[in-house]
Design a protein around this motif. Sequence first.
Motif, PDB file in Angstrom:
ATOM      1  N   GLU A   1       0.551   3.890   1.542  1.00 30.79           N
ATOM      2  CA  GLU A   1       0.709   4.408   2.902  1.00 30.79           C
ATOM      3  C   GLU A   1       1.870   3.742   3.644  1.00 30.79           C
ATOM      4  O   GLU A   1       2.384   4.290   4.617  1.00 30.79           O
ATOM      5  CB  GLU A   1      -0.579   4.212   3.715  1.00 30.79           C
ATOM      6  CG  GLU A   1      -1.770   4.983   3.192  1.00 30.79           C
ATOM      7  CD  GLU A   1      -2.521   4.259   2.068  1.00 30.79           C
ATOM      8  OE1 GLU A   1      -2.255   3.063   1.814  1.00 30.79           O
ATOM      9  OE2 GLU A   1      -3.363   4.908   1.426  1.00 30.79           O
ATOM     10  N   ASP A   2       2.264   2.556   3.203  1.00 29.50           N
ATOM     11  CA  ASP A   2       3.361   1.834   3.851  1.00 29.50           C
ATOM     12  C   ASP A   2       4.728   2.203   3.276  1.00 29.50           C
ATOM     13  O   ASP A   2       5.755   1.747   3.778  1.00 29.50           O
ATOM     14  CB  ASP A   2       3.145   0.321   3.732  1.00 29.50           C
ATOM     15  CG  ASP A   2       1.908  -0.134   4.484  1.00 29.50           C
ATOM     16  OD1 ASP A   2       1.557   0.498   5.502  1.00 29.50           O
ATOM     17  OD2 ASP A   2       1.283  -1.114   4.049  1.00 29.50           O
TER      18      ASP A   2
ATOM     19  N   GLU B   1      -1.842  14.505  -1.858  1.00 24.88           N
ATOM     20  CA  GLU B   1      -1.184  14.912  -0.611  1.00 24.88           C
ATOM     21  C   GLU B   1       0.338  14.882  -0.730  1.00 24.88           C
ATOM     22  O   GLU B   1       1.025  15.693  -0.112  1.00 24.88           O
ATOM     23  CB  GLU B   1      -1.639  14.045   0.557  1.00 24.88           C
ATOM     24  CG  GLU B   1      -1.166  12.603   0.491  1.00 24.88           C
ATOM     25  CD  GLU B   1      -1.649  11.759   1.653  1.00 24.88           C
ATOM     26  OE1 GLU B   1      -0.989  11.788   2.709  1.00 24.88           O
ATOM     27  OE2 GLU B   1      -2.690  11.091   1.502  1.00 24.88           O
ATOM     28  N   TYR B   2       0.872  13.984  -1.541  1.00 24.06           N
ATOM     29  CA  TYR B   2       2.327  13.904  -1.701  1.00 24.06           C
ATOM     30  C   TYR B   2       2.851  15.025  -2.593  1.00 24.06           C
ATOM     31  O   TYR B   2       3.938  15.548  -2.361  1.00 24.06           O
ATOM     32  CB  TYR B   2       2.726  12.527  -2.232  1.00 24.06           C
ATOM     33  CG  TYR B   2       2.332  11.422  -1.282  1.00 24.06           C
ATOM     34  CD1 TYR B   2       3.041  11.209  -0.101  1.00 24.06           C
ATOM     35  CD2 TYR B   2       1.229  10.615  -1.542  1.00 24.06           C
ATOM     36  CE1 TYR B   2       2.669  10.210   0.784  1.00 24.06           C
ATOM     37  CE2 TYR B   2       0.856   9.611  -0.661  1.00 24.06           C
ATOM     38  CZ  TYR B   2       1.575   9.415   0.498  1.00 24.06           C
ATOM     39  OH  TYR B   2       1.204   8.427   1.375  1.00 24.06           O
TER      40      TYR B   2
ATOM     41  N   PHE C   1      -2.510   1.914  -4.946  1.00 24.46           N
ATOM     42  CA  PHE C   1      -2.884   3.302  -4.679  1.00 24.46           C
ATOM     43  C   PHE C   1      -3.966   3.734  -5.653  1.00 24.46           C
ATOM     44  O   PHE C   1      -4.167   3.112  -6.699  1.00 24.46           O
ATOM     45  CB  PHE C   1      -1.669   4.236  -4.818  1.00 24.46           C
ATOM     46  CG  PHE C   1      -1.181   4.400  -6.236  1.00 24.46           C
ATOM     47  CD1 PHE C   1      -1.528   5.516  -6.974  1.00 24.46           C
ATOM     48  CD2 PHE C   1      -0.384   3.437  -6.835  1.00 24.46           C
ATOM     49  CE1 PHE C   1      -1.085   5.673  -8.285  1.00 24.46           C
ATOM     50  CE2 PHE C   1       0.070   3.575  -8.138  1.00 24.46           C
ATOM     51  CZ  PHE C   1      -0.286   4.701  -8.862  1.00 24.46           C
TER      52      PHE C   1
ATOM     53  N   ASP D   1      -4.771   9.592  -4.278  1.00 18.86           N
ATOM     54  CA  ASP D   1      -3.859   9.473  -3.131  1.00 18.86           C
ATOM     55  C   ASP D   1      -2.604  10.320  -3.328  1.00 18.86           C
ATOM     56  O   ASP D   1      -1.956  10.715  -2.358  1.00 18.86           O
ATOM     57  CB  ASP D   1      -3.409   8.018  -2.923  1.00 18.86           C
ATOM     58  CG  ASP D   1      -4.537   7.087  -2.510  1.00 18.86           C
ATOM     59  OD1 ASP D   1      -5.556   7.575  -1.976  1.00 18.86           O
ATOM     60  OD2 ASP D   1      -4.391   5.872  -2.718  1.00 18.86           O
TER      61      ASP D   1
ATOM     62  N   GLU E   1       0.847  -1.195   0.000  1.00 14.17           N
ATOM     63  CA  GLU E   1       0.000   0.000   0.000  1.00 14.17           C
ATOM     64  C   GLU E   1       0.883   1.244   0.000  1.00 14.17           C
ATOM     65  O   GLU E   1       1.933   1.272   0.649  1.00 14.17           O
ATOM     66  CB  GLU E   1      -0.898   0.022   1.244  1.00 14.17           C
ATOM     67  CG  GLU E   1      -1.856  -1.141   1.349  1.00 14.17           C
ATOM     68  CD  GLU E   1      -3.077  -0.980   0.467  1.00 14.17           C
ATOM     69  OE1 GLU E   1      -3.405   0.164   0.092  1.00 14.17           O
ATOM     70  OE2 GLU E   1      -3.697  -2.008   0.154  1.00 14.17           O
TER      71      GLU E   1
END
Length: 82
Positions: free
Chosen positions: A10-11, A65-66, A58, A62, A8
């Motif tokens: 997020e990881d 935000e990055y 992803f 998503d 993911e």
Amino acid sequence: MSTYDEVEIEDMTFDPDTQIFTYPCPCGDRFQISIDDMYDGEDIAVCPSCSLMIQVVFDKEDLVEYYVEANLEPPGKIAVAV
């Protein structure tokens, strides 16, 4: 194409200076994929030291935000679900 694992977003670790997502590889190096490659639809991160690859899970939204974290505008419009 066979991948070692699915990870993911997020990881993963994002470096706003290089705009690269990384994740530890069993060989001791790190899988890498750029945010722009992901924006363009790429979802395979490769390890520069061995032949392993991972699939990054992803959604395109998503990435917003990055891009913000890196003080960048996305290359195009990203539809964000409300």
